[in-house]
Design a protein around this motif. Sequence first.
Motif, mmCIF file in Angstrom:
data_model
loop_
_atom_site.group_PDB
_atom_site.id
_atom_site.type_symbol
_atom_site.label_atom_id
_atom_site.label_comp_id
_atom_site.label_asym_id
_atom_site.label_seq_id
_atom_site.Cartn_x
_atom_site.Cartn_y
_atom_site.Cartn_z
ATOM 1 N N ALA A 407 0.816 -1.219 0.000
ATOM 2 C CA ALA A 407 0.000 0.000 0.000
ATOM 3 C C ALA A 407 0.849 1.267 0.000
ATOM 4 C CB ALA A 407 -0.941 -0.009 1.205
ATOM 5 N N ASP A 408 2.030 1.220 0.634
ATOM 6 C CA ASP A 408 2.844 2.434 0.711
ATOM 7 C C ASP A 408 3.699 2.641 -0.534
ATOM 8 O OD1 ASP A 408 4.711 0.424 1.105
ATOM 9 O OD2 ASP A 408 5.795 1.485 2.688
ATOM 10 N N ASN A 409 3.523 1.781 -1.532
ATOM 11 C CA ASN A 409 4.274 1.908 -2.775
ATOM 12 C C ASN A 409 3.311 1.962 -3.959
ATOM 13 O OD1 ASN A 409 6.383 2.024 -4.593
ATOM 14 N ND2 ASN A 409 6.890 -0.138 -4.480
ATOM 15 N N GLY A 428 16.646 -1.993 -0.940
ATOM 16 C CA GLY A 428 16.442 -1.761 0.487
ATOM 17 C C GLY A 428 16.185 -0.307 0.812
ATOM 18 N N THR A 429 15.652 0.440 -0.151
ATOM 19 C CA THR A 429 15.416 1.871 0.033
ATOM 20 C C THR A 429 13.936 2.184 0.209
ATOM 21 O OG1 THR A 429 15.439 2.119 -2.388
ATOM 22 C CG2 THR A 429 17.495 2.582 -1.207
ATOM 23 N N PHE A 430 13.130 1.190 0.551
ATOM 24 C CA PHE A 430 11.718 1.408 0.833
ATOM 25 C C PHE A 430 11.580 2.312 2.066
ATOM 26 C CE2 PHE A 430 13.199 -2.399 2.981
ATOM 27 C CZ PHE A 430 12.766 -2.207 4.288
ATOM 28 N N ASN A 431 10.387 2.849 2.260
ATOM 29 C CA ASN A 431 10.122 3.735 3.392
ATOM 30 C C ASN A 431 9.949 2.904 4.656
ATOM 31 O OD1 ASN A 431 9.107 5.537 5.304
ATOM 32 N ND2 ASN A 431 7.990 6.719 3.759
ATOM 33 N N ALA A 432 10.968 2.885 5.486
ATOM 34 C CA ALA A 432 10.943 2.035 6.672
ATOM 35 C C ALA A 432 9.867 2.461 7.662
ATOM 36 C CB ALA A 432 12.310 2.050 7.360
ATOM 37 N N SER A 433 9.463 3.733 7.621
ATOM 38 C CA SER A 433 8.471 4.209 8.590
ATOM 39 C C SER A 433 7.053 3.791 8.227
ATOM 40 C CB SER A 433 8.545 5.734 8.708
ATOM 41 O OG SER A 433 8.165 6.367 7.491
ATOM 42 N N LYS A 440 9.203 -5.498 4.633
ATOM 43 C CA LYS A 440 10.582 -5.551 5.118
ATOM 44 C C LYS A 440 11.181 -6.936 4.895
ATOM 45 C CE LYS A 440 9.723 -2.008 8.619
ATOM 46 N NZ LYS A 440 9.603 -1.703 10.074
ATOM 47 N N VAL A 441 10.395 -7.973 5.143
ATOM 48 C CA VAL A 441 10.890 -9.331 4.926
ATOM 49 C C VAL A 441 11.136 -9.572 3.444
ATOM 50 C CG1 VAL A 441 10.319 -11.786 5.086
ATOM 51 C CG2 VAL A 441 9.815 -10.259 6.999
ATOM 52 N N LEU A 442 10.205 -9.128 2.601
ATOM 53 C CA LEU A 442 10.375 -9.351 1.166
ATOM 54 C C LEU A 442 11.609 -8.622 0.644
ATOM 55 C CD1 LEU A 442 9.458 -10.535 -1.503
ATOM 56 C CD2 LEU A 442 8.206 -8.419 -1.914
ATOM 57 N N SER A 443 11.861 -7.425 1.144
ATOM 58 C CA SER A 443 13.048 -6.710 0.689
ATOM 59 C C SER A 443 14.294 -7.549 0.935
ATOM 60 C CB SER A 443 13.168 -5.364 1.401
ATOM 61 O OG SER A 443 14.357 -4.698 1.009
#
Length: 513
Positions: A407-409, A428-433, A440-443
């Motif tokens: 949803a955040d992408n 690994g540059t997704f929005n961690a917040s 996070k696991v898929l990354s």
Amino acid sequence: MKISALVAAQALSVANKSTIDTTSGRLVGIESNGVRAFTGIRYAQAPVNELRWEPPVPFASNQTFNVSTPGPACLQQFAAFSANITIPVFNNPPPPSGEDEDCLFLNVWAPTGGRQEKPVVIFIHGGAFAFGSATLNEYNGESIAGNQDIIMVSLNYRLNIFGFPSAPDLALQKSNLGFLDQELAIHWVQQNIQYFGGDKRKVTLMGQSAGSVSVSTAYARHTEWNPPFRAAIMMSAEDTSTLPTPDFDAFNSFANSSGCMQAPGASRLDCLKKVPAATIHNYTNGPLSGSFNPVVDNFTLYDDLLNRIRTKNTARVPVLIGSTQDDGTIFVYGAKNLTAALPVVFGSNAPSAETIHSLYPGLNDSQALAAGYRDNSFRCPSELWSAALVSSGIEHVYRYSYGAVFADNQPLPGLGAWHTSELPELFGTFNASTATWAEKVLSHTFQSSFANFIKHPKKSPAQNWPEYGQNGTVANLAYNGNVDLDNVVQTVSHSTLDSACDAFWDKLRDFRP
């Protein structure tokens, strides 16, 4: 107390610096989180003034350079008719160091410690050969380099009219300047990567979209004998068959608008080299500009890459290749009328609305149009390449389709697993917040599977991921919420994915000039 704090900060600053001698000079980068970053390394002389529209000239120096900030992006072109989508989706935020005609820089992220003679991946960015940059935040290599103990290299190359002018004033073999830039950067890696702890014998080329097309052209122009890479990763686009006749109309119109009215040749080119870069940039981003694309020169780009594979006239190294489930959605977003959209999207080869609906039964007009764009531009080229590689006897071909949706992408509603949506997970540059636990696991999973191929290209990238082989087995990645390394792959026969390719699109992509 303040003096002590200042001394401590200065000591930390010195400790965090890292210095390496290269052909581009003594480079002073920074070290953070166990990764040494060298960003903004000049690999070619500035392609300006007399060097505009000339093949890149290697840069060599024995001076010291601070390479702790990225160099500027090459000048960008966002077509006026589509800029309202391409800029916010593909250029947000924009390159951190801005744009400039002087842009031939590359970046290296090298982990400290770990194995010696590390595997290396060279990433070539996308952007339709018109825009994009290695300096975009999305492509920061710290995570994948540090987590996977590999060296990440990314590079800028000239774009649009500066990199692919399709100009009758240039010798044909000097026309695809962006490809020549890429080749020089690859050569730089071969010369210098040992100084960063890398092994020049373990280089993988990786690209996405136009970057993947770039990898496919490099694969095709290098022969079996000693290519400067041992494996290739192609994500969402490969060149297949290209008409050999160049189209000079866009460049000629630009020349006329610039007041250079000489006949095509040295005199007109000399006139155009004096036009300010800002003036050219304004023109190419205005409503009168055409598009500028690679031309067949039988040097950097051949007219039938598939036939070169089949006749064993290419590099013959392992390949990881694929596309996303919804690669087409962003390119036809908002189109409602299928009949009106088809000639705009597909040009003279546009199928009828009836044909589209027969290829994609059960989909509405918008969905069928997006599926057709995905297949024609991305999925079917991957199928054709995979089949050609296997039929020519190349082993270790791994094909995938990426299906994760978070949803955040979703920069626009309903894009699904859209074109480039896998890149934040890979880097690994997704929005961690805002990322969910699953994202996070898929990354980590996605990054690890690609890194496995970079490290060991003759082994399966992930559990249950077979070679494409004669049976045409494809790995569906992260479909149905599967994000762990041991279950991210669900195998499927290529015929399940490629029925529309086999029925219609392949004949448009695979033709003999």
